[in-house]
Enzyme design. Structure first.
Site, PDB file in Angstrom:
ATOM      1  N   ASP A 114      53.126  69.574  -9.526  1.00  0.00           N
ATOM      2  CA  ASP A 114      52.687  69.704 -10.911  1.00  0.00           C
ATOM      3  C   ASP A 114      53.640  68.996 -11.868  1.00  0.00           C
ATOM      4  O   ASP A 114      54.838  68.893 -11.609  1.00  0.00           O
ATOM      5  CB  ASP A 114      52.601  71.191 -11.275  1.00  0.00           C
ATOM      6  N   GLY A 115      53.066  68.517 -12.982  1.00  0.00           N
ATOM      7  CA  GLY A 115      53.871  67.998 -14.071  1.00  0.00           C
ATOM      8  C   GLY A 115      53.993  66.487 -14.155  1.00  0.00           C
ATOM      9  O   GLY A 115      54.732  65.970 -14.993  1.00  0.00           O
ATOM     10  N   HIS A 149      51.873  59.827 -12.248  1.00  0.00           N
ATOM     11  CA  HIS A 149      51.289  59.972 -10.912  1.00  0.00           C
ATOM     12  C   HIS A 149      51.896  58.956  -9.940  1.00  0.00           C
ATOM     13  O   HIS A 149      52.106  59.259  -8.760  1.00  0.00           O
ATOM     14  CB  HIS A 149      49.776  59.801 -10.981  1.00  0.00           C
ATOM     15  N   SER A 181      42.724  68.357  -6.511  1.00  0.00           N
ATOM     16  CA  SER A 181      41.935  69.579  -6.376  1.00  0.00           C
ATOM     17  C   SER A 181      40.473  69.330  -6.721  1.00  0.00           C
ATOM     18  O   SER A 181      40.121  68.310  -7.347  1.00  0.00           O
ATOM     19  CB  SER A 181      42.494  70.679  -7.297  1.00  0.00           C
ATOM     20  N   GLU A 208      39.005  70.762  -8.934  1.00  0.00           N
ATOM     21  CA  GLU A 208      38.924  70.834 -10.401  1.00  0.00           C
ATOM     22  C   GLU A 208      39.416  69.572 -11.086  1.00  0.00           C
ATOM     23  O   GLU A 208      39.166  69.370 -12.281  1.00  0.00           O
ATOM     24  CB  GLU A 208      39.734  72.040 -10.903  1.00  0.00           C
ATOM     25  N   TRP A 258      38.409  66.669 -10.959  1.00  0.00           N
ATOM     26  CA  TRP A 258      37.341  65.775 -11.406  1.00  0.00           C
ATOM     27  C   TRP A 258      37.059  65.951 -12.900  1.00  0.00           C
ATOM     28  O   TRP A 258      36.434  65.090 -13.519  1.00  0.00           O
ATOM     29  CB  TRP A 258      36.061  66.030 -10.614  1.00  0.00           C
ATOM     30  N   LEU A 303      57.281  65.630  11.567  1.00  0.00           N
ATOM     31  CA  LEU A 303      56.624  66.359  10.486  1.00  0.00           C
ATOM     32  C   LEU A 303      55.136  66.061  10.422  1.00  0.00           C
ATOM     33  O   LEU A 303      54.717  64.913  10.536  1.00  0.00           O
ATOM     34  CB  LEU A 303      57.272  65.957   9.154  1.00  0.00           C
ATOM     35  N   SER A 315      46.337  78.121  -8.705  1.00  0.00           N
ATOM     36  CA  SER A 315      45.378  77.049  -9.030  1.00  0.00           C
ATOM     37  C   SER A 315      44.455  76.717  -7.867  1.00  0.00           C
ATOM     38  O   SER A 315      44.247  75.555  -7.534  1.00  0.00           O
ATOM     39  CB  SER A 315      46.117  75.794  -9.511  1.00  0.00           C
ATOM     40  N   GLU A 329      56.441  83.114   0.835  1.00  0.00           N
ATOM     41  CA  GLU A 329      57.367  83.267  -0.276  1.00  0.00           C
ATOM     42  C   GLU A 329      57.040  82.213  -1.332  1.00  0.00           C
ATOM     43  O   GLU A 329      56.657  81.083  -0.993  1.00  0.00           O
ATOM     44  CB  GLU A 329      58.813  83.087   0.197  1.00  0.00           C
TER      45      GLU A 329
END
Length: 229
Positions: A10-11, A27, A55, A57, A59, A121, A185, A196
């Site tokens: 985020d951010g 971005h 997400s 959302e 869009w 990973l 979200s 956690e």
């Protein structure tokens, strides 16, 4: 020891605007942070890193920003897939790709193909993903299997969990969200039942190896009781 870290990145846009840039520059900077954190997580021996990239959302955002976000996976993998492969990182995705441009879908699937045998990973990109949508799809799939006689009407948590997009991955140990927001979200709500949570005030592009190490250390100091004493 943390095995599976999920992160809400985020951010990015707010970070860019605070510096006088277009949101899209945030971005782009955020994509660089994905590389940084993926390499560090791999170095630390973390098994899975799941990142909330787009997400269901998202869009709703301005068309210009959505267009850029749709192009970003192609830009990222074209630039870094060789390095990720050399570092033994396996690329995966959860979510519904069909709504994205065909060239974006192609590059994501190609990244998965190129890295499918890697044993380091697992870098899981959640793209066009929403947890309510995932749970709805899981319920629909289970109901169909009941109708087709493949499953009993009674269901338990493990069986239902096997219909989730994260099936086969270890349980999530830690959720991290940047930029000071303290909500899920619509992200991995089923899977985060016993995770956690760590919320940090700085934006995703400001996350680096040292800060990531601090987050992991904070997790290691917690006493996880899973409902026990």
């Amino acid at each position: 020891m943390v095995k599976h870290v999920a992160m809400i990145m985020d951010g990015n846009g707010r970070w860019a605007k605070a510096k006088g840039f277009e949101r899209t520059k945030g971005h782009k900077a955020g994509a660089e942070t994905i590389r940084t954190i993926a390499l560090e997580a791999n170095r630390l021996g973390i098994e899975v890193l799941t990142l909330y990239a787009f997400s269901t959302e998202n869009w709703k955002r301005p068309p210009k920003e959505v267009e850029y976000l749709c192009k970003l996976p192609k830009m990222f993998f074209n630039k870094y897939i060789r390095e990720l492969n050399e570092k033994n990182i396996k690329v995966m995705h959860i979510g519904e790709l069909e709504r994205f441009p065909s060239d974006t879908v192609k590059v994501i699937l190609e990244a998965e193909k190129q890295t499918k045998d890697n044993t380091g990973l697992k870098l899981v990109i959640a793209i066009n993903y929403g947890s309510r949508r995932e749970i709805t799809l899981a319920a629909q799939a289970y109901a169909k299997d009941v109708i087709d006689g493949k499953q009993p009407l009674e269901i338990d948590e493990d069986t239902f969990g096997s219909y989730m997009m994260t099936n086969g991955l270890p349980e999530i140990d830690l959720l991290v969200r940047t930029s000071g927001e303290k909500r899920l979200s619509n992200f991995l709500m089923w899977q985060l039942a016993y995770a956690e949570f760590v919320f940090v005030d700085y934006a995703w592009p400001e996350l680096d190896e040292a800060r990531f190490a601090n987050i992991i250390e904070e997790f290691n100091q917690r006493n996880r009781r899973f409902g026990g004493v």
